[in-house]
Design an enzyme around this catalytic site. Structure first.
Site, PDB file in Angstrom:
ATOM      1  N   ALA A  64      39.019  31.444   8.715  1.00 41.76           N
ATOM      2  CA  ALA A  64      37.896  31.621   9.576  1.00 41.76           C
ATOM      3  C   ALA A  64      37.762  30.768  10.502  1.00 41.76           C
ATOM      4  CB  ALA A  64      36.782  31.762   8.495  1.00 41.76           C
ATOM      5  N   GLY A 107      40.980  31.980   5.506  1.00 44.38           N
ATOM      6  CA  GLY A 107      40.808  33.434   5.599  1.00 44.38           C
ATOM      7  C   GLY A 107      42.052  34.429   6.359  1.00 44.38           C
ATOM      8  N   GLU A 110      43.961  35.114   3.129  1.00 47.16           N
ATOM      9  CA  GLU A 110      43.243  36.189   2.462  1.00 47.16           C
ATOM     10  C   GLU A 110      43.187  37.563   3.157  1.00 47.16           C
ATOM     11  OE1 GLU A 110      39.542  33.554   2.535  1.00 47.16           O
ATOM     12  OE2 GLU A 110      39.787  33.429   0.167  1.00 47.16           O
ATOM     13  N   GLU A 130      40.939  25.328   2.220  1.00 44.67           N
ATOM     14  CA  GLU A 130      39.520  25.274   2.331  1.00 44.67           C
ATOM     15  C   GLU A 130      38.989  23.949   1.570  1.00 44.67           C
ATOM     16  OE1 GLU A 130      41.269  27.967   1.551  1.00 44.67           O
ATOM     17  OE2 GLU A 130      40.118  29.868   2.711  1.00 44.67           O
TER      18      GLU A 130
HETATM   19  N1  CO8 Z   1      38.634  27.707  13.626  1.00 45.57           N
HETATM   20  C1  CO8 Z   1      38.329  27.365  14.671  1.00 45.57           C
HETATM   21  N2  CO8 Z   1      39.375  27.067  15.655  1.00 45.57           N
HETATM   22  C2  CO8 Z   1      40.604  26.934  15.241  1.00 45.57           C
HETATM   23  C3  CO8 Z   1      40.843  27.191  13.831  1.00 45.57           C
HETATM   24  C4  CO8 Z   1      39.875  27.784  12.817  1.00 45.57           C
HETATM   25  N3  CO8 Z   1      40.364  28.136  11.545  1.00 45.57           N
HETATM   26  N4  CO8 Z   1      42.373  26.737  13.591  1.00 45.57           N
HETATM   27  C5  CO8 Z   1      42.840  26.066  14.802  1.00 45.57           C
HETATM   28  N5  CO8 Z   1      41.662  26.431  15.727  1.00 45.57           N
HETATM   29  C6  CO8 Z   1      41.713  25.905  17.250  1.00 45.57           C
HETATM   30  C7  CO8 Z   1      41.863  24.411  17.311  1.00 45.57           C
HETATM   31  O1  CO8 Z   1      40.596  23.743  17.173  1.00 45.57           O
HETATM   32  C8  CO8 Z   1      42.416  24.365  18.570  1.00 45.57           C
HETATM   33  O2  CO8 Z   1      41.362  24.673  19.791  1.00 45.57           O
HETATM   34  P1  CO8 Z   1      41.386  23.686  21.038  1.00 45.57           P
HETATM   35  O3  CO8 Z   1      42.626  23.985  21.563  1.00 45.57           O
HETATM   36  O4  CO8 Z   1      40.043  23.999  21.634  1.00 45.57           O
HETATM   37  O5  CO8 Z   1      41.060  22.318  20.345  1.00 45.57           O
HETATM   38  C9  CO8 Z   1      43.395  25.459  18.664  1.00 45.57           C
HETATM   39  O6  CO8 Z   1      42.979  26.454  17.760  1.00 45.57           O
HETATM   40  C10 CO8 Z   1      44.854  25.075  18.512  1.00 45.57           C
HETATM   41  O7  CO8 Z   1      44.825  24.560  17.050  1.00 45.57           O
HETATM   42  P2  CO8 Z   1      45.478  22.854  16.889  1.00 45.57           P
HETATM   43  O8  CO8 Z   1      45.437  22.201  18.331  1.00 45.57           O
HETATM   44  O9  CO8 Z   1      44.633  22.463  15.792  1.00 45.57           O
HETATM   45  O10 CO8 Z   1      46.974  23.150  16.614  1.00 45.57           O
HETATM   46  P3  CO8 Z   1      47.941  22.451  15.816  1.00 45.57           P
HETATM   47  O11 CO8 Z   1      49.316  23.306  15.959  1.00 45.57           O
HETATM   48  O12 CO8 Z   1      47.878  21.035  15.863  1.00 45.57           O
HETATM   49  O13 CO8 Z   1      47.661  22.755  14.259  1.00 45.57           O
HETATM   50  C11 CO8 Z   1      46.850  24.002  12.259  1.00 45.57           C
HETATM   51  C12 CO8 Z   1      47.489  23.944  13.667  1.00 45.57           C
HETATM   52  C13 CO8 Z   1      47.619  23.210  11.587  1.00 45.57           C
HETATM   53  C14 CO8 Z   1      46.793  25.497  11.915  1.00 45.57           C
HETATM   54  C15 CO8 Z   1      45.255  23.378  12.766  1.00 45.57           C
HETATM   55  O14 CO8 Z   1      44.798  24.081  13.795  1.00 45.57           O
HETATM   56  C16 CO8 Z   1      44.367  23.739  11.420  1.00 45.57           C
HETATM   57  O15 CO8 Z   1      44.450  22.912  10.679  1.00 45.57           O
HETATM   58  N6  CO8 Z   1      43.635  24.701  11.402  1.00 45.57           N
HETATM   59  C17 CO8 Z   1      42.633  24.858  10.431  1.00 45.57           C
HETATM   60  C18 CO8 Z   1      42.959  25.676   9.261  1.00 45.57           C
HETATM   61  C19 CO8 Z   1      42.140  25.825   8.344  1.00 45.57           C
HETATM   62  O16 CO8 Z   1      41.612  24.832   7.667  1.00 45.57           O
HETATM   63  N7  CO8 Z   1      41.635  26.910   7.880  1.00 45.57           N
HETATM   64  C20 CO8 Z   1      40.684  27.263   6.877  1.00 45.57           C
HETATM   65  C21 CO8 Z   1      39.522  27.595   7.592  1.00 45.57           C
HETATM   66  S1  CO8 Z   1      38.208  27.939   6.398  1.00 45.57           S
HETATM   67  C22 CO8 Z   1      38.302  29.423   6.061  1.00 45.57           C
HETATM   68  O17 CO8 Z   1      39.263  30.200   6.218  1.00 45.57           O
HETATM   69  C23 CO8 Z   1      37.390  30.080   4.727  1.00 45.57           C
HETATM   70  C24 CO8 Z   1      37.330  31.636   4.616  1.00 45.57           C
HETATM   71  C25 CO8 Z   1      36.018  31.845   3.678  1.00 45.57           C
HETATM   72  C26 CO8 Z   1      35.795  33.368   3.791  1.00 45.57           C
HETATM   73  C27 CO8 Z   1      35.062  33.398   5.348  1.00 45.57           C
HETATM   74  C28 CO8 Z   1      33.995  34.266   5.009  1.00 45.57           C
HETATM   75  C29 CO8 Z   1      32.853  34.498   6.080  1.00 45.57           C
END
Ligand code: CO8
Length: 256
Positions: A64, A107, A110, A130
Site C-alpha cells: 500500500a 498489499g 496480498e 507491515e
Molecule cells: N509506498 C510508497 N512509496 C513507496 C513504497 C510504498 N509502499 N515502496 C517504495 N516506495 C517509493 C520509495 O519511497 C521511493 O520513492 P522516492 O524515489 O521518491 O524516494 C521509490 O518508491 C523507490 O523505492 P526505494 O528507493 O526505497 O527502493 P529500494 O530498492 O531502496 O527499496 C524496497 C525497495 C525494499 C521495496 C523499499 O522501497 C521498501 O521497503 N518499501 C516499502 C515496503 C513495505 O513496507 N510495504 C508494506 C506497505 S504497508 C501495506 O502494504 C499495508 C496493506 C494493508 C492494506 C491496505 C488497505 C488500505
C-alpha cells in the site's frame, strides 16, 4: 484510463499492468480504484477468458502507499471502505493470473494472493513487512498467506519481516510456477492462453470449486462440486468438448 494501469487486449486474454513504477507500484487509492474498475470491466466481457495482472520487472507492487497511509486515520479508512474495495478482486469470475517480478510486498503480496494463481520470476521476493511499520497485513495477508504456506512459515514471514524467494514460495505452495527473469510476463501470458483455450463455463465452475475448498467443510464442498459438475454437463461446451475428443479434433468452445 488514468494511466495508473495499462490494459492490453489480446482476446481471449487481457493483460493489466500496474503503472506507477517510480513508486514501485505502491498501491495508492487512485491506483486501486483504477485497477478495480479495469478488472471489473474486463470481467463483464465474455470475450475475455483469462486476465494476467502484473507490475514492472522491478516490482509487482511494494505494498500500500505508505505516504498516503501515514496521514490516514482509522475512521477515514472505515468510511472510505478502503479494504472492502479489495473484495471486488476476489469476486471476479474470470480467472486471474498474477505475473510477479521483483518486489511483492505487503498489499502487493496480498494483491497477488487475491489472484487465482501466481507465476513468479526467479527475481520475485514475497513478504509482509507491515509489523515493521506498526500496522498489520490488512487485505488478507494473515489469512491467505497462512492458508497457502501454513502457520509456521506465515508466522515467520509476518512477524519477522523475512521475505521469501521465488523458489521458497514455490516449495511452500504460494506460487504455481517459477520462470526465468526475462520470461515473467510472457510465461504468464502463455499460461493465460492455455487457460483461455479450455471450456470457459467449466473453467469458471472449477475455479469456484477450488475457492470453496478454502471456505467450507469437505461435505459441503463435495456437494457443491457435484452440482457444478451437473451444471457443466448442461453446457453446450461439454457436448462439444466430449464429442471433439471422440471425433479426434480440437474443440471449439463458445462459452455457452
Ligand atoms: N509506498 C510508497 N512509496 C513507496 C513504497 C510504498 N509502499 N515502496 C517504495 N516506495 C517509493 C520509495 O519511497 C521511493 O520513492 P522516492 O524515489 O521518491 O524516494 C521509490 O518508491 C523507490 O523505492 P526505494 O528507493 O526505497 O527502493 P529500494 O530498492 O531502496 O527499496 C524496497 C525497495 C525494499 C521495496 C523499499 O522501497 C521498501 O521497503 N518499501 C516499502 C515496503 C513495505 O513496507 N510495504 C508494506 C506497505 S504497508 C501495506 O502494504 C499495508 C496493506 C494493508 C492494506 C491496505 C488497505 C488500505
Amino acid at each position: 484510463m488514468s494511466g495508473l494501469v495499462l490494459v492490453e487486449r489480446d482476446d481471449p486474454i487481457a493483460v493489466v499492468l500496474l503503472n506507477r513504477s517510480k513508486q514501485l507500484n505502491a498501491l495508492s487509492d487512485d491506483l486501486m480504484d483504477a485497477l478495480v474498475s479495469s478488472l471489473q470491466k474486463l470481467d463483464g466481457d465474455e470475450a475475455v477468458r483469462c486476465i494476467v495482472l502484473g507490475g514492472s520487472e522491478r516490482a509487482f507492487a511494494a505494498g500500500a502507499d505508505i505516504v498516503e497511509l501515514a496521514d490516514v486515520g482509522p475512521i477515514d479508512l472505515l468510511y472510505a471502505r478502503r479494504v472492502e474495495r479489495w473484495d471486488a478482486i476476489r469476486n471476479l469470475w474470470t480467472p486471474l493470473v498474477a505475473a510477479v517480478s521483483g518486489f511483492c510486498l505487503g498489499g502487493g503480496c496480498e494483491l497477488a494472493m487475491s489472484c487465482d494463481l501466481i507465476v513468479a520470476s526467479e527475481t520475485a521476493r514475497f513478504g509482509q513487512p507491515e509489523t515493521g511499520l506498526g500496522i498489520i497485513p490488512g487485505a488478507g495477508g494473515t489469512q491467505r498467506l497462512t492458508r497457502a504456506v501454513g502457520k509456521a512459515l506465515a508466522m515467520d514471514v509476518i512477524l519477522s519481516g523475512r521475505t521469501l524467494s521465488a523458489d521458497e514460495a514455490l516449495a511452500a505452495g504460494l506460487v504455481a510456477r517459477v520462470v526465468a527473469r526475462e520470461a515473467w510476463l510472457e510465461e504468464a501470458k502463455r499460461l493465460a492462453r492455455d487457460i483461455a483455450a479450455r471450456g470457459p463455463v467449466a473453467t469458471r465452475l472449477a475455479k469456484e470449486g477450488v475457492d470453496r475448498a478454502y471456505e467450507t467443510t469437505l461435505g459441503l464442498g463435495l456437494e457443491y462440486e457435484r452440482r457444478a459438475l451437473y451444471l457443466a454437463f448442461a453446457s453446450d461446451d461439454a457436448r462439444e468438448g466430449l464429442r471433439a475428443f471422440v471425433e479426434k479434433r480440437t474443440p471449439e468452445f463458445k462459452g455457452r
